[in-house]
Write an enzyme that holds these catalytic residues in place. Sequence first.
Site, PDB file in Angstrom:
ATOM      1  N   ASN A   1      13.322 -40.690   3.438  1.00  0.00           N
ATOM      2  CA  ASN A   1      12.976 -39.298   3.686  1.00  0.00           C
ATOM      3  C   ASN A   1      12.322 -39.131   5.046  1.00  0.00           C
ATOM      4  O   ASN A   1      12.549 -38.142   5.745  1.00  0.00           O
ATOM      5  CB  ASN A   1      12.049 -38.777   2.582  1.00  0.00           C
ATOM      6  CG  ASN A   1      12.805 -38.346   1.352  1.00  0.00           C
ATOM      7  OD1 ASN A   1      13.737 -37.557   1.419  1.00  0.00           O
ATOM      8  ND2 ASN A   1      12.411 -38.870   0.205  1.00  0.00           N
TER       9      ASN A   1
ATOM     10  N   GLU B   1      22.130 -35.588  -1.258  1.00  0.00           N
ATOM     11  CA  GLU B   1      22.542 -34.197  -1.412  1.00  0.00           C
ATOM     12  C   GLU B   1      21.372 -33.219  -1.491  1.00  0.00           C
ATOM     13  O   GLU B   1      21.575 -32.013  -1.304  1.00  0.00           O
ATOM     14  CB  GLU B   1      23.419 -34.043  -2.658  1.00  0.00           C
ATOM     15  CG  GLU B   1      24.716 -34.837  -2.589  1.00  0.00           C
ATOM     16  CD  GLU B   1      25.588 -34.657  -3.822  1.00  0.00           C
ATOM     17  OE1 GLU B   1      25.302 -33.748  -4.631  1.00  0.00           O
ATOM     18  OE2 GLU B   1      26.562 -35.421  -3.972  1.00  0.00           O
ATOM     19  N   ALA B   2      20.183 -33.728  -1.760  1.00  0.00           N
ATOM     20  CA  ALA B   2      19.048 -32.819  -1.929  1.00  0.00           C
ATOM     21  C   ALA B   2      17.841 -33.198  -1.068  1.00  0.00           C
ATOM     22  O   ALA B   2      17.467 -32.464  -0.167  1.00  0.00           O
ATOM     23  CB  ALA B   2      18.643 -32.756  -3.410  1.00  0.00           C
ATOM     24  N   GLU B   3      17.252 -34.359  -1.330  1.00  0.00           N
ATOM     25  CA  GLU B   3      15.991 -34.696  -0.674  1.00  0.00           C
ATOM     26  C   GLU B   3      16.082 -34.656   0.846  1.00  0.00           C
ATOM     27  O   GLU B   3      15.222 -34.065   1.513  1.00  0.00           O
ATOM     28  CB  GLU B   3      15.513 -36.084  -1.120  1.00  0.00           C
ATOM     29  CG  GLU B   3      15.140 -36.178  -2.582  1.00  0.00           C
ATOM     30  CD  GLU B   3      14.628 -37.561  -2.943  1.00  0.00           C
ATOM     31  OE1 GLU B   3      13.834 -38.130  -2.179  1.00  0.00           O
ATOM     32  OE2 GLU B   3      15.040 -38.089  -3.999  1.00  0.00           O
TER      33      GLU B   3
ATOM     34  N   ASN C   1       4.978 -32.229  -0.773  1.00  0.00           N
ATOM     35  CA  ASN C   1       5.503 -33.443  -1.388  1.00  0.00           C
ATOM     36  C   ASN C   1       6.955 -33.222  -1.788  1.00  0.00           C
ATOM     37  O   ASN C   1       7.350 -32.108  -2.135  1.00  0.00           O
ATOM     38  CB  ASN C   1       4.668 -33.796  -2.625  1.00  0.00           C
ATOM     39  CG  ASN C   1       5.173 -35.044  -3.331  1.00  0.00           C
ATOM     40  OD1 ASN C   1       5.282 -36.098  -2.727  1.00  0.00           O
ATOM     41  ND2 ASN C   1       5.495 -34.920  -4.614  1.00  0.00           N
TER      42      ASN C   1
ATOM     43  N   ARG D   1     -11.957 -47.596  -4.555  1.00  0.00           N
ATOM     44  CA  ARG D   1     -10.984 -46.529  -4.293  1.00  0.00           C
ATOM     45  C   ARG D   1     -11.580 -45.454  -3.409  1.00  0.00           C
ATOM     46  O   ARG D   1     -10.881 -44.866  -2.579  1.00  0.00           O
ATOM     47  CB  ARG D   1     -10.525 -45.920  -5.623  1.00  0.00           C
ATOM     48  CG  ARG D   1      -9.290 -45.033  -5.482  1.00  0.00           C
ATOM     49  CD  ARG D   1      -8.079 -45.873  -5.172  1.00  0.00           C
ATOM     50  NE  ARG D   1      -6.881 -45.069  -4.984  1.00  0.00           N
ATOM     51  CZ  ARG D   1      -5.667 -45.586  -4.904  1.00  0.00           C
ATOM     52  NH1 ARG D   1      -5.497 -46.894  -4.992  1.00  0.00           N
ATOM     53  NH2 ARG D   1      -4.620 -44.824  -4.720  1.00  0.00           N
TER      54      ARG D   1
ATOM     55  N   HIS E   1       9.709 -34.396  -4.601  1.00  0.00           N
ATOM     56  CA  HIS E   1       9.804 -35.045  -5.917  1.00  0.00           C
ATOM     57  C   HIS E   1      11.265 -35.049  -6.365  1.00  0.00           C
ATOM     58  O   HIS E   1      11.948 -34.025  -6.268  1.00  0.00           O
ATOM     59  CB  HIS E   1       8.945 -34.312  -6.950  1.00  0.00           C
ATOM     60  CG  HIS E   1       8.926 -34.992  -8.285  1.00  0.00           C
ATOM     61  ND1 HIS E   1       8.198 -36.135  -8.513  1.00  0.00           N
ATOM     62  CD2 HIS E   1       9.589 -34.721  -9.430  1.00  0.00           C
ATOM     63  CE1 HIS E   1       8.390 -36.526  -9.763  1.00  0.00           C
ATOM     64  NE2 HIS E   1       9.231 -35.685 -10.348  1.00  0.00           N
TER      65      HIS E   1
ATOM     66  N   GLY F   1      11.202 -45.478   3.549  1.00  0.00           N
ATOM     67  CA  GLY F   1      11.116 -44.342   4.462  1.00  0.00           C
ATOM     68  C   GLY F   1      12.414 -43.611   4.717  1.00  0.00           C
ATOM     69  O   GLY F   1      12.629 -43.108   5.820  1.00  0.00           O
TER      70      GLY F   1
END
Length: 213
Positions: A14, A179-181, A108, A66, A110, A12
């Site tokens: 993010n 640096e990004a997410e 989302n 499922r 990625h 977790g």
Amino acid sequence: MLRVVVCVSGGGTNLQAILDCAANGTLPGVEIVRVIANNPGVYALERAKAAGVEGLCISPKEFGTREEFNDALLAAVSEAQPDLIVLAGFLVAIPPRMVAAYPNRIINIHPSLIPSFCGKGYYGLKVHEAALARGVKVSGATVHFVDEGMDSGPIILQRAVAVQDGDTPQSLQRRIMEEAEWQILPEAIRLIAQGRVQVGTDRTTRITERQAQ
């Protein structure tokens, strides 16, 4: 107030970036109302608890089929009455019924610059392993809307991160997260809360200027 449900599968990090922004006031008009994990005991649920956010686990192992899992997942999401669903490292294929129920309301993160190193089989370290094997000089992260495909929805934000000599999949993963997410995922939520993300008929997005108050 934009009600947000966050779905996670692991530690977790993010999610923590989102919670931190919510706590420090940089996500005005946003409320994290529920965190859903598909694996029991993951640290993401502890992060939610520490932030005073309801967390629960909906594990596929608890269901015979499922389809039963998909029903339970959609019910847990819908119960929270979200305006936005954020997949923050959620390694589950989103059921088509959920995509249909929340069009352009699921995003989302990625860990690559889509369309590179995305789609079936590209998740976690596998993305960074593939990037290094190809010898790219720049990688990064992408926030996109979720559609019926895999990593194929309209792109909202991207940020590039340079690949360094001697990078391992682990070091590249960490630098892309830092640096990004952890930057662009909260930013995408902020833009959506401000009503500034528009999806065109050509399935591309446009970020509008903020309206004067």
